[in-house]
Design a protein around this motif. Structure first.
Motif, mmCIF file in Angstrom:
data_model
loop_
_atom_site.group_PDB
_atom_site.id
_atom_site.type_symbol
_atom_site.label_atom_id
_atom_site.label_comp_id
_atom_site.label_asym_id
_atom_site.label_seq_id
_atom_site.Cartn_x
_atom_site.Cartn_y
_atom_site.Cartn_z
ATOM 1 N N GLY A 455 53.024 15.734 39.597
ATOM 2 C CA GLY A 455 53.373 16.279 38.290
ATOM 3 C C GLY A 455 52.650 15.629 37.141
ATOM 4 O O GLY A 455 52.511 16.226 36.074
ATOM 5 N N ALA A 456 52.201 14.397 37.329
ATOM 6 C CA ALA A 456 51.374 13.711 36.334
ATOM 7 C C ALA A 456 50.257 12.991 37.066
ATOM 8 O O ALA A 456 50.501 12.304 38.062
ATOM 9 N N ILE A 457 49.036 13.171 36.583
ATOM 10 C CA ILE A 457 47.868 12.520 37.161
ATOM 11 C C ILE A 457 47.142 11.796 36.039
ATOM 12 O O ILE A 457 46.914 12.364 34.966
ATOM 13 N N ALA A 458 46.797 10.542 36.300
ATOM 14 C CA ALA A 458 46.107 9.732 35.296
ATOM 15 C C ALA A 458 44.766 9.295 35.850
ATOM 16 O O ALA A 458 44.698 8.706 36.929
ATOM 17 N N VAL A 459 43.710 9.589 35.107
ATOM 18 C CA VAL A 459 42.364 9.166 35.480
ATOM 19 C C VAL A 459 41.946 8.041 34.537
ATOM 20 O O VAL A 459 41.829 8.242 33.330
ATOM 21 N N ASN A 460 41.787 6.863 35.084
ATOM 22 C CA ASN A 460 41.403 5.661 34.325
ATOM 23 C C ASN A 460 42.400 5.292 33.235
ATOM 24 O O ASN A 460 42.063 4.646 32.253
ATOM 25 N N THR A 461 43.609 5.735 33.425
ATOM 26 C CA THR A 461 44.730 5.227 32.638
ATOM 27 C C THR A 461 45.935 5.245 33.575
ATOM 28 O O THR A 461 45.787 5.405 34.784
ATOM 29 N N ASP A 499 56.135 27.325 29.130
ATOM 30 C CA ASP A 499 56.691 27.850 30.380
ATOM 31 C C ASP A 499 55.638 27.723 31.478
ATOM 32 O O ASP A 499 54.452 27.528 31.215
ATOM 33 N N ASP A 500 56.063 27.795 32.723
ATOM 34 C CA ASP A 500 55.149 27.834 33.872
ATOM 35 C C ASP A 500 54.257 26.596 33.969
ATOM 36 O O ASP A 500 53.078 26.680 34.326
ATOM 37 N N VAL A 501 54.822 25.430 33.691
ATOM 38 C CA VAL A 501 54.062 24.190 33.763
ATOM 39 C C VAL A 501 53.865 23.772 35.223
ATOM 40 O O VAL A 501 54.794 23.852 36.036
ATOM 41 N N GLU A 502 52.658 23.324 35.548
ATOM 42 C CA GLU A 502 52.412 22.775 36.871
ATOM 43 C C GLU A 502 52.284 21.255 36.837
ATOM 44 O O GLU A 502 52.905 20.552 37.623
ATOM 45 N N ARG A 503 51.474 20.717 35.912
ATOM 46 C CA ARG A 503 51.244 19.273 35.873
ATOM 47 C C ARG A 503 50.647 18.874 34.529
ATOM 48 O O ARG A 503 50.191 19.736 33.756
ATOM 49 N N THR A 504 50.641 17.581 34.280
ATOM 50 C CA THR A 504 49.914 16.999 33.154
ATOM 51 C C THR A 504 48.827 16.091 33.715
ATOM 52 O O THR A 504 49.064 15.345 34.670
ATOM 53 N N VAL A 505 47.637 16.160 33.120
ATOM 54 C CA VAL A 505 46.537 15.276 33.500
ATOM 55 C C VAL A 505 46.094 14.516 32.256
ATOM 56 O O VAL A 505 45.796 15.136 31.225
ATOM 57 N N VAL A 506 46.088 13.193 32.345
ATOM 58 C CA VAL A 506 45.637 12.360 31.226
ATOM 59 C C VAL A 506 44.435 11.535 31.678
ATOM 60 O O VAL A 506 44.297 11.177 32.849
#
Length: 566
Positions: A455-461, A499-506
């Motif tokens: 649900g949350a993916i962090a690249v270099n953080t 609406d219709d959220v899949e994920r957050t990417v930071v």
């Protein structure tokens, strides 16, 4: 309300909320926005009291840099959340979509990405080099996203009854944020039950949320399991939201002990109403092999130590499984730096109940584990399956290392497969990769991020940034069910009310300033203030809170002075 179980007092509070629902249905968008603005003002006014109570709960010395965690994940987070939600209400009040003026982007797999960071000049200044976006589910186009943004506030008269929120006991902004999401995303009036750990914040929360309490749409209660059990099964309650463990969730839904297990097996839930949840899990940090300098190795080791030790390790999204390449030439040097960082991080009280027992369980399961500092456990060369550390959220400073026998892009793809199939939970995953390696991998790197089912993916953080960012969604990857709940069902935060959220990417800078600039990366941020070894975190956190409370740009130079010294 006291900490003891008082059935009549709870019944009275629920009756008041029943009446409050009628008031909420008649409360126009403008007034709802004004309530948020009032809460913003009051959060700034009572921020010192909030942090003082949090220090008491967590046994922090008032001069400890670790107090910065309480500023940033407490009042600062709420300040940003209510301001972002107020902006959404302003747009709806004016007949606009909350996404008007926001340019959506393409994300891998034909998805739509909604930028959530940076959105303002202050974002660009204070979080230089950081960015974030919410990915919507496949098949949802930009026009649909704009039309549906606003959720229940698109029809504020259609209320949803009483929602019970069972508050978390670790991060102090979770209970108020979850209560606000019930009110504004779902139009449910709220009974917020605090976790007994956070009872010292009861008065602070009542002062901050006095406008909603006076309106009759929010009640805050304390109490233990008996109170929570009475609330979730009460006939007047329409919905339950909880933050906690999967075990607690299953006890609520199916019942305790062997009888609950039988109910689960037979699909006979004890709970007769919908429940949403945020439940944590075993979060991975995938370390993509690359040509790292000595400074890179040291900095990223401190980064991983922060991902595990922030808030003492009592985070639902704390890193627990570090995935490295067995064939990486720098693997041993990185792990040596990680040991140093774990041992050198500030010592703190194990305030969360059961922590010592969970650490002891880890040491029993892994007698060869290293103990680095008080209560910190590092388990090296974990088995690749069927081992407790990959299945159990220890919710304590326990960290494991998994080595996969691959290199380059092949390693990354196998690491994604490992994270998706071998680890319990889908709340958050971190990926560390230097910019040169990301460029070399090209579309393969993008594809790896797409394939991560989190649900949350962090690249270099750290995925903790997704928690702090008010417009980010926060919750498990979609698809879990009551009988296999993993990291939970549903999302919170999400101040655009998408609406219709899949994920957050930071995304964050691989190197802090000034090394980032010297290596050609446009990122002016120094070591982030949420790092556990940041020497000025308390001062920076307080100054950030004061700025977001007042909006006074004259406070920004002081933030930079403190941040650069960290």
């Amino acid at each position: 309300m006291g900490t003891t179980f008082d059935e009549s007092a709870i019944d009275d509070a629920l009756h008041e909320l029943t009446e409050g629902e009628k008031v909420w249905a008649q409360t126009p968008l403008r007034r709802r926005r004004e309530l948020l603005d009032d809460i913003h003002t009051r959060t700034g006014r009572f921020a010192d009291d909030w942090v003082r109570a949090a220090r008491t709960i967590k046994g922090l010395d008032e001069n400890s840099p670790l107090v910065g965690e309480e500023w940033m994940s407490g009042p600062l987070t709420l300040l940003q959340a209510v301001a972002a939600l107020s902006a959404t209400l302003t747009a709806l009040e004016e007949g606009r979509s909350p996404l008007d003026g926001v340019t959506t982007q393409d994300a891998p797999g034909g998805r739509v990405a909604v930028p959530i960071l940076p959105l303002s000049g202050y974002d660009k200044l204070l979080l230089s080099g950081f960015r974030g976006e919410v990915w919507l589910r496949p098949g949802v186009d930009a026009d649909t996203a704009r039309r549906r943004a606003g959720l229940a506030q698109l029809d504020p008269t259609a209320t949803g009854g009483i929602g019970v929120v069972l508050g978390a006991g670790n991060i102090t902004s979770i209970p108020p944020l979850d209560a606000l999401y019930e009110l504004y995303a779902h139009n449910r009036v709220v009974m917020l039950k605090l976790n007994p750990i956070t009872d010292p914040l009861y008065t602070v929360f009542e002062m901050v949320f006095a406008p909603l309490c006076s309106l009759g749409v929010l009640r805050i209660v304390t109490g233990g399991a008996e109170t929570g059990n009475y609330l979730v099964h009460h006939a007047d309650v329409a919905h339950v939201h909880m933050t906690g463990s999967a075990n607690t969730h299953d006890t609520i839904v199916w019942g305790p002990g062997p009888e609950g297990l039988e109910r689960k097996k037979d699909n006979r839930p004890l709970l007769d109403k919908p429940i949403t949840s945020e439940l944590g899990g075993v979060s991975p940090t995938i370390v993509v092999p690359g040509d790292w300098s000595d400074a890179d190795l040291k900095y990223q080791a401190e980064h991983v130590a922060t991902q595990r030790l922030h808030n003492g390790g009592y985070n639902c999204v704390a890193a627990q499984a570090i995935v490295v390449s067995k064939d990486w030439a720098l693997k041993d040097r990185f792990l040596a730096e990680l040991r140093v960082a774990l041992a050198a991080a500030p010592q703190r009280t194990a305030y969360y109940p059961g922590s010592d027992a969970r650490v002891a369980d880890a040491l029993t399961s892994y007698p060869a584990a290293e103990q680095l500092g008080s209560g910190r456990v590092l388990v090296d060369q974990l088995p690749l399956s069927d081992t407790p550390l990959l299945r159990t959220e220890y919710f304590s400073p326990v960290l494991g290392v998994v080595e996969l026998p691959y290199a380059g892009g092949e390693f990354l793809q196998h690491a994604v497969d490992f994270a998706n199939t071998e680890l319990t939970g889908t709340l958050g995953a971190n990926v560390l990769a230097d910019p040169a390696t990301i460029r070399t991998l090209g579309i393969g790197f993008d594809r790896a991020i797409e394939r991560l089912r989190y649900g949350a993916i962090a690249v270099n953080t750290w995925t903790g940034l997704a928690f702090l960012a008010p417009r980010a969604s926060w919750g498990a990857f979609p698809g879990h069910t009551l009988d296999d709940v993993q990291s939970g069902i549903g999302v919170v935060h999400n101040a655009f009310l998408l609406d219709d959220v899949e994920r957050t990417v930071v995304y964050g800078p691989f190197r802090p300033a000034p090394r980032s600039v010297l290596r050609g990366e446009f990122a002016l941020s120094p070591k982030p203030p949420w790092f556990v070894d940041n020497a000025t975190a308390a001062t920076t956190g307080r100054r950030l809170t004061e700025f977001y409370a007042s909006g006074n740009p004259a406070k920004i130079p002081g933030i930079f002075v403190s941040a650069l010294r960290g």
